[in-house]
Design an enzyme around this catalytic site. Sequence first.
Site, PDB file in Angstrom:
ATOM      1  N   HIS A   1     -34.340 -85.433 -41.242  1.00  0.00           N
ATOM      2  CA  HIS A   1     -34.005 -86.665 -41.969  1.00  0.00           C
ATOM      3  C   HIS A   1     -34.445 -87.856 -41.132  1.00  0.00           C
ATOM      4  O   HIS A   1     -34.340 -87.819 -39.900  1.00  0.00           O
ATOM      5  CB  HIS A   1     -32.495 -86.746 -42.229  1.00  0.00           C
ATOM      6  CG  HIS A   1     -32.143 -87.725 -43.280  1.00  0.00           C
ATOM      7  ND1 HIS A   1     -31.989 -89.064 -43.014  1.00  0.00           N
ATOM      8  CD2 HIS A   1     -31.952 -87.567 -44.606  1.00  0.00           C
ATOM      9  CE1 HIS A   1     -31.702 -89.688 -44.141  1.00  0.00           C
ATOM     10  NE2 HIS A   1     -31.666 -88.814 -45.126  1.00  0.00           N
TER      11      HIS A   1
ATOM     12  N   ASP B   1     -30.234 -81.808 -49.244  1.00  0.00           N
ATOM     13  CA  ASP B   1     -30.926 -80.929 -50.190  1.00  0.00           C
ATOM     14  C   ASP B   1     -30.839 -79.457 -49.816  1.00  0.00           C
ATOM     15  O   ASP B   1     -31.242 -78.597 -50.596  1.00  0.00           O
ATOM     16  CB  ASP B   1     -32.410 -81.333 -50.277  1.00  0.00           C
ATOM     17  CG  ASP B   1     -32.580 -82.703 -50.883  1.00  0.00           C
ATOM     18  OD1 ASP B   1     -31.847 -83.001 -51.839  1.00  0.00           O
ATOM     19  OD2 ASP B   1     -33.425 -83.479 -50.411  1.00  0.00           O
TER      20      ASP B   1
HETATM   21  N1  ACO Z   1     -39.634 -78.680 -40.818  1.00  0.00           N
HETATM   22  C1  ACO Z   1     -40.401 -78.598 -39.719  1.00  0.00           C
HETATM   23  N2  ACO Z   1     -40.699 -79.642 -38.911  1.00  0.00           N
HETATM   24  C2  ACO Z   1     -40.184 -80.844 -39.286  1.00  0.00           C
HETATM   25  C3  ACO Z   1     -39.360 -81.000 -40.404  1.00  0.00           C
HETATM   26  C4  ACO Z   1     -39.085 -79.860 -41.186  1.00  0.00           C
HETATM   27  N3  ACO Z   1     -38.316 -79.944 -42.280  1.00  0.00           N
HETATM   28  N4  ACO Z   1     -38.997 -82.280 -40.518  1.00  0.00           N
HETATM   29  C5  ACO Z   1     -39.555 -82.929 -39.485  1.00  0.00           C
HETATM   30  N5  ACO Z   1     -40.271 -82.049 -38.723  1.00  0.00           N
HETATM   31  C6  ACO Z   1     -40.967 -82.338 -37.463  1.00  0.00           C
HETATM   32  C7  ACO Z   1     -42.282 -83.046 -37.692  1.00  0.00           C
HETATM   33  O1  ACO Z   1     -43.356 -82.127 -37.799  1.00  0.00           O
HETATM   34  C8  ACO Z   1     -42.372 -83.931 -36.466  1.00  0.00           C
HETATM   35  O2  ACO Z   1     -42.771 -83.124 -35.382  1.00  0.00           O
HETATM   36  P1  ACO Z   1     -43.709 -83.749 -34.225  1.00  0.00           P
HETATM   37  O3  ACO Z   1     -42.937 -84.922 -33.648  1.00  0.00           O
HETATM   38  O4  ACO Z   1     -43.915 -82.636 -33.260  1.00  0.00           O
HETATM   39  O5  ACO Z   1     -44.975 -84.191 -34.923  1.00  0.00           O
HETATM   40  C9  ACO Z   1     -40.931 -84.334 -36.196  1.00  0.00           C
HETATM   41  O6  ACO Z   1     -40.136 -83.259 -36.749  1.00  0.00           O
HETATM   42  C10 ACO Z   1     -40.523 -85.655 -36.854  1.00  0.00           C
HETATM   43  O7  ACO Z   1     -40.814 -85.544 -38.252  1.00  0.00           O
HETATM   44  P2  ACO Z   1     -41.346 -86.730 -39.141  1.00  0.00           P
HETATM   45  O8  ACO Z   1     -42.012 -86.169 -40.340  1.00  0.00           O
HETATM   46  O9  ACO Z   1     -42.108 -87.675 -38.291  1.00  0.00           O
HETATM   47  O10 ACO Z   1     -39.975 -87.419 -39.516  1.00  0.00           O
HETATM   48  P3  ACO Z   1     -39.756 -88.432 -40.693  1.00  0.00           P
HETATM   49  O11 ACO Z   1     -38.543 -89.201 -40.358  1.00  0.00           O
HETATM   50  O12 ACO Z   1     -41.007 -89.200 -40.976  1.00  0.00           O
HETATM   51  O13 ACO Z   1     -39.515 -87.490 -41.965  1.00  0.00           O
HETATM   52  C11 ACO Z   1     -38.466 -86.065 -43.527  1.00  0.00           C
HETATM   53  C12 ACO Z   1     -38.269 -87.157 -42.460  1.00  0.00           C
HETATM   54  C13 ACO Z   1     -39.528 -86.499 -44.526  1.00  0.00           C
HETATM   55  C14 ACO Z   1     -37.148 -85.883 -44.284  1.00  0.00           C
HETATM   56  C15 ACO Z   1     -38.867 -84.741 -42.824  1.00  0.00           C
HETATM   57  O14 ACO Z   1     -37.830 -84.317 -41.958  1.00  0.00           O
HETATM   58  C16 ACO Z   1     -39.196 -83.617 -43.822  1.00  0.00           C
HETATM   59  O15 ACO Z   1     -40.335 -83.536 -44.285  1.00  0.00           O
HETATM   60  N6  ACO Z   1     -38.197 -82.766 -44.181  1.00  0.00           N
HETATM   61  C17 ACO Z   1     -38.443 -81.725 -45.163  1.00  0.00           C
HETATM   62  C18 ACO Z   1     -38.332 -82.284 -46.554  1.00  0.00           C
HETATM   63  C19 ACO Z   1     -36.912 -82.631 -46.917  1.00  0.00           C
HETATM   64  O16 ACO Z   1     -35.987 -81.847 -46.745  1.00  0.00           O
HETATM   65  N7  ACO Z   1     -36.750 -83.833 -47.486  1.00  0.00           N
HETATM   66  C20 ACO Z   1     -35.457 -84.318 -47.934  1.00  0.00           C
HETATM   67  C21 ACO Z   1     -34.967 -85.400 -47.028  1.00  0.00           C
HETATM   68  S1  ACO Z   1     -33.364 -85.964 -47.539  1.00  0.00           S
HETATM   69  C22 ACO Z   1     -33.696 -86.934 -48.882  1.00  0.00           C
HETATM   70  O17 ACO Z   1     -34.684 -87.582 -49.011  1.00  0.00           O
HETATM   71  C23 ACO Z   1     -32.748 -86.899 -49.905  1.00  0.00           C
END
Ligand code: ACO
Length: 436
Positions: free
Chosen positions: A309, A366
């Site tokens: 998140h 979620d």
């Molecule tokens: N699975 C694996 N790796 C992940 C995940 C995940 N679910 N989420 C983040 N990471 C990793 C990224 O690859 C990144 O790694 P790095 O620093 O080595 O490159 C690091 O964690 C940070 O992730 P970002 O994508 O930069 O974080 P951001 O804050 O931009 O994204 C998000 C947040 C979009 C929610 C992300 O965690 C994600 O894609 N989660 C999966 C989708 C999801 O569950 N979305 C619902 C969110 S809640 C909502 O909107 C209601």
Amino acid sequence: MPAHPDHAELHYGDKVLKLPVTVGTEAEAGIDISSLRKETGAITLDPGYVNTGSCESAITYIDGEKGILRYRGIPIEELCERSTFLEVCYLLLYGELPTKDELDDFTNDIRTHTMLHEDVKRFFSVFPKKAHPMAVCAAVIGALSTFYPKSMDPRDHKQRDISTARIIAKLPTIAAYSFKHSIGQPFMYPQNKFDYSSNFLHLMFATPTEDYEVDPVIAKALDKLLILHADHEQNCSTSTVRMVGSSGANMFASLSAGVMALWGPLHGGANSAVVEMLQRIHESGDGGRAYMQAVKDRKEGIRLMGFGHRVYKSYDPRASILKTTTYEVLEKLKKSNPLLDVAVELEEIALKDSYFVERNLYPNVDFYSGLIYQAIGIPVNMFTVMFALGRLPGWIAQWREMQNDPATRISRPRQIYTGSAKRAYVPLEKRSPRRE
Ligand code: ACO
């Protein structure tokens, strides 16, 4: 609480800028850079707005490190335990919990608007049966602007209240009709004798040929789900609603855009992606080992859905409530779901794995919500519509707050241009093919 300085200093070339610091109720600090471009000619660059506050807001407080979520100061845990979705709508919209009379008036107001204009009903029949219900809902919400031209002035308080009541009342009907159309069943009329969640269940699952009794366990679980989703400050869809509204666009137009933003798999669309992921893992029979490896190997497009998140760097409080609720609901309904075991196993693996620990990745709202929707009988492609139903009062409250805020200006970010410098137009016969 940490003490914050009252200003920050920015050195840019030979200029020193004194930037005021705004401190919120819970001691969060924001450096006010509104004079930056005027004073220096430079802008800030913050992809994804990770460090950017777009507004001041008195609606929802999140502490992502401590896993705290409060609506108007009241912890989400208490609201889930003691309140109802309509009461929470009132709280978000008007800032206080309603008195009994206020709640009765508000509830009656919503009840009078649950039906759709018969002409609106005709829209559904022109969408393909396989149309995604999020697209249908966004289209129909936008189309409400064509039916209520006299109550769409964003600056008029009375018109705003009428539009608010209309959309809160009608979205369950719109959502259920998008489902009924997809399965070829007749549309049911709303039943105003029911509470909000029971009416939605009736609209979804009743048919004209059979008696349908709303199961109070399911209605209660649904109400809790809606409360949990009701607001989450400046997330992607809410920021979209605010951004569209900042141009002076009406409430229905702004909300329709919010639904579209919510649809994406990184936002609200994650709830259906989670169940699809759990199903695939269940069918693979390896307890998620291969999938987890693919996540950690960063295979393109593979993430542990329902994890991570932007704001929470600890357990999302909504996820812990939902995890407990999933067990409760399944037990009360005397049902079981093998996907819950898969989810719990994945969570256990992730919480001990250095990939997830180092990145502070925990279950988000979620991760478990889809399992409750499944228990209730909601089909997977409707999960994100359920999220929209819950998030609606938050979108409206934020939109209204923005309209009332004297600091509001049209949202218009800037950019750093990185394209070609000025060059001449080349006539067609002189152009050479583009090399990839
Ligand atoms: N699975 C694996 N790796 C992940 C995940 C995940 N679910 N989420 C983040 N990471 C990793 C990224 O690859 C990144 O790694 P790095 O620093 O080595 O490159 C690091 O964690 C940070 O992730 P970002 O994508 O930069 O974080 P951001 O804050 O931009 O994204 C998000 C947040 C979009 C929610 C992300 O965690 C994600 O894609 N989660 C999966 C989708 C999801 O569950 N979305 C619902 C969110 S809640 C909502 O909107 C209601």
